[in-house]
Design a protein around this motif. Structure first.
Motif, PDB file in Angstrom:
ATOM      1  N   ASN A   1      36.922  33.985  49.662  1.00  0.00           N
ATOM      2  CA  ASN A   1      36.683  34.603  48.373  1.00  0.00           C
ATOM      3  C   ASN A   1      36.033  35.975  48.508  1.00  0.00           C
ATOM      4  OD1 ASN A   1      37.765  32.525  46.880  1.00  0.00           O
ATOM      5  ND2 ASN A   1      35.820  31.433  46.705  1.00  0.00           N
ATOM      6  N   ASN A   2      36.533  36.926  47.694  1.00  0.00           N
ATOM      7  CA  ASN A   2      35.950  38.263  47.602  1.00  0.00           C
ATOM      8  C   ASN A   2      36.000  39.016  48.930  1.00  0.00           C
ATOM      9  OD1 ASN A   2      35.277  37.453  44.948  1.00  0.00           O
ATOM     10  ND2 ASN A   2      33.413  36.501  45.728  1.00  0.00           N
TER      11      ASN A   2
ATOM     12  N   LYS B   1      42.755  41.994  53.424  1.00  0.00           N
ATOM     13  CA  LYS B   1      44.196  42.177  53.252  1.00  0.00           C
ATOM     14  C   LYS B   1      44.570  43.604  52.846  1.00  0.00           C
ATOM     15  CE  LYS B   1      45.162  37.385  51.922  1.00  0.00           C
ATOM     16  NZ  LYS B   1      45.639  36.498  50.820  1.00  0.00           N
TER      17      LYS B   1
ATOM     18  N   ARG C   1      44.433  39.904  37.766  1.00  0.00           N
ATOM     19  CA  ARG C   1      45.683  39.215  38.085  1.00  0.00           C
ATOM     20  C   ARG C   1      46.217  39.676  39.433  1.00  0.00           C
ATOM     21  NH1 ARG C   1      49.973  39.085  33.379  1.00  0.00           N
ATOM     22  NH2 ARG C   1      48.282  37.810  32.526  1.00  0.00           N
TER      23      ARG C   1
ATOM     24  N   LYS D   1      44.052  38.225  42.139  1.00  0.00           N
ATOM     25  CA  LYS D   1      44.271  36.787  42.219  1.00  0.00           C
ATOM     26  C   LYS D   1      45.544  36.476  42.998  1.00  0.00           C
ATOM     27  CE  LYS D   1      41.025  34.502  39.906  1.00  0.00           C
ATOM     28  NZ  LYS D   1      40.240  33.374  40.477  1.00  0.00           N
ATOM     29  N   LEU D   2      46.592  37.280  42.767  1.00  0.00           N
ATOM     30  CA  LEU D   2      47.852  37.082  43.488  1.00  0.00           C
ATOM     31  C   LEU D   2      47.658  37.254  44.990  1.00  0.00           C
ATOM     32  CD1 LEU D   2      50.387  38.908  41.131  1.00  0.00           C
ATOM     33  CD2 LEU D   2      50.281  36.454  41.611  1.00  0.00           C
ATOM     34  N   LEU D   3      46.747  38.146  45.356  1.00  0.00           N
ATOM     35  CA  LEU D   3      46.455  38.376  46.767  1.00  0.00           C
ATOM     36  C   LEU D   3      45.453  37.361  47.321  1.00  0.00           C
ATOM     37  CD1 LEU D   3      46.168  42.283  46.849  1.00  0.00           C
ATOM     38  CD2 LEU D   3      48.086  40.880  47.624  1.00  0.00           C
ATOM     39  N   GLY D   4      44.892  36.556  46.429  1.00  0.00           N
ATOM     40  CA  GLY D   4      43.911  35.567  46.861  1.00  0.00           C
ATOM     41  C   GLY D   4      42.593  36.175  47.291  1.00  0.00           C
ATOM     42  N   ILE D   5      42.170  37.235  46.609  1.00  0.00           N
ATOM     43  CA  ILE D   5      40.977  37.967  47.024  1.00  0.00           C
ATOM     44  C   ILE D   5      39.759  37.639  46.164  1.00  0.00           C
ATOM     45  CG2 ILE D   5      39.954  40.267  47.241  1.00  0.00           C
ATOM     46  CD1 ILE D   5      42.684  41.322  48.054  1.00  0.00           C
TER      47      ILE D   5
ATOM     48  N   GLU E   1      37.471  35.816  43.187  1.00  0.00           N
ATOM     49  CA  GLU E   1      37.335  34.497  42.584  1.00  0.00           C
ATOM     50  C   GLU E   1      37.057  34.546  41.084  1.00  0.00           C
ATOM     51  OE1 GLU E   1      33.723  32.310  43.610  1.00  0.00           O
ATOM     52  OE2 GLU E   1      33.057  34.092  44.701  1.00  0.00           O
TER      53      GLU E   1
ATOM     54  N   ASN F   1      37.378  35.517  37.048  1.00  0.00           N
ATOM     55  CA  ASN F   1      38.448  35.684  36.064  1.00  0.00           C
ATOM     56  C   ASN F   1      38.056  36.633  34.946  1.00  0.00           C
ATOM     57  OD1 ASN F   1      40.433  33.747  37.084  1.00  0.00           O
ATOM     58  ND2 ASN F   1      38.872  32.200  36.580  1.00  0.00           N
TER      59      ASN F   1
END
Length: 208
Positions: free
Chosen positions: A2-3, A7, A163, A166-170, A172, A174
């Motif tokens: 997270n965070n 990438k 968004r 979030k797609l990159l999974g970076i 946490e 919202n």
């Protein structure tokens, strides 16, 4: 993790400038003149480390900087920066895993709290508050939805950013947590506040 911006570490500054031009940069450097020589500085989430070069332009020696960054790639980029004769200790940890008995004259948290859900943001705030000396300064730079003018496009842009990350999974979080009430609850005083990018970015100096 997270965070963690591993990438996109090599592209982060370019992406930032494509969207915000120099607003994110200016929000972080325009108030650095408040930092005095020989200060002990804690930087949390400093990214690629360009801020170290800006600090060196103002103070070429005498600063002792603790640089906490969760991204190993961001740390590697930061270590290549020229910070002249200032002392920099790089710590590759998330801020919640960092602990110290030291206290600081300055804390910088550039675009840190927008990564966290509210409860984690409060926890990190309380942690950092414990590291700051009484009478010392905290430089808070982050996105803001508090100004009513243009709130619709700010909300839309912020939603798009969350968004994307979030797609990159970076990231946490919202939604954005307004940190000002937590500073005021702890009796911090606002020394200076500047707005950038139509008020979407706020740079505030708080005095403890």
């Amino acid at each position: 993790m997270n965070n963690n911006y591993d990438k996109i570490a090599n592209y982060y500054d370019t992406l930032s400038r494509l969207v915000f031009f120099r607003s994110q940069l200016n929000a972080q450097i325009n108030q650095l003149h408040f930092i005095k020589k020989n200060s002990k500085v804690l930087i949390v989430g400093g990214g690629t480390g360009w801020i170290l070069e800006e600090l060196a332009k103002l103070c070429s020696e005498g600063l002792r900087i603790i640089y906490v960054e969760i991204s190993a790639k961001m740390i590697a980029l930061s270590q290549k920066r020229s910070y002249k004769n200032n002392t920099v200790e790089f710590i590759n940890l998330g801020i919640e895993d960092f602990a110290t008995d030291e206290d600081f004259d300055i804390i910088l948290t550039p675009f840190l709290f927008d990564n966290f859900p509210q409860q984690r943001a409060i926890k990190v705030f309380e942690q950092l508050n414990g590291y700051l000396k009484n009478g010392a300064l905290w430089f808070l730079v982050d996105f803001s939805l508090q100004k009513k003018k243009g709130k619709w496009w700010k909300w839309l842009l912020l939603k798009s950013m969350y968004r994307f990350f979030k797609l990159l999974g970076i990231v946490e979080a919202n939604r954005l947590t307004d940190m000002n009430p937590y500073f005021l609850k702890r009796n911090y005083q606002i020394v200076e506040e500047r707005l950038y990018y139509g008020g979407f970015i706020t740079a505030t100096i708080f005095k403890k």
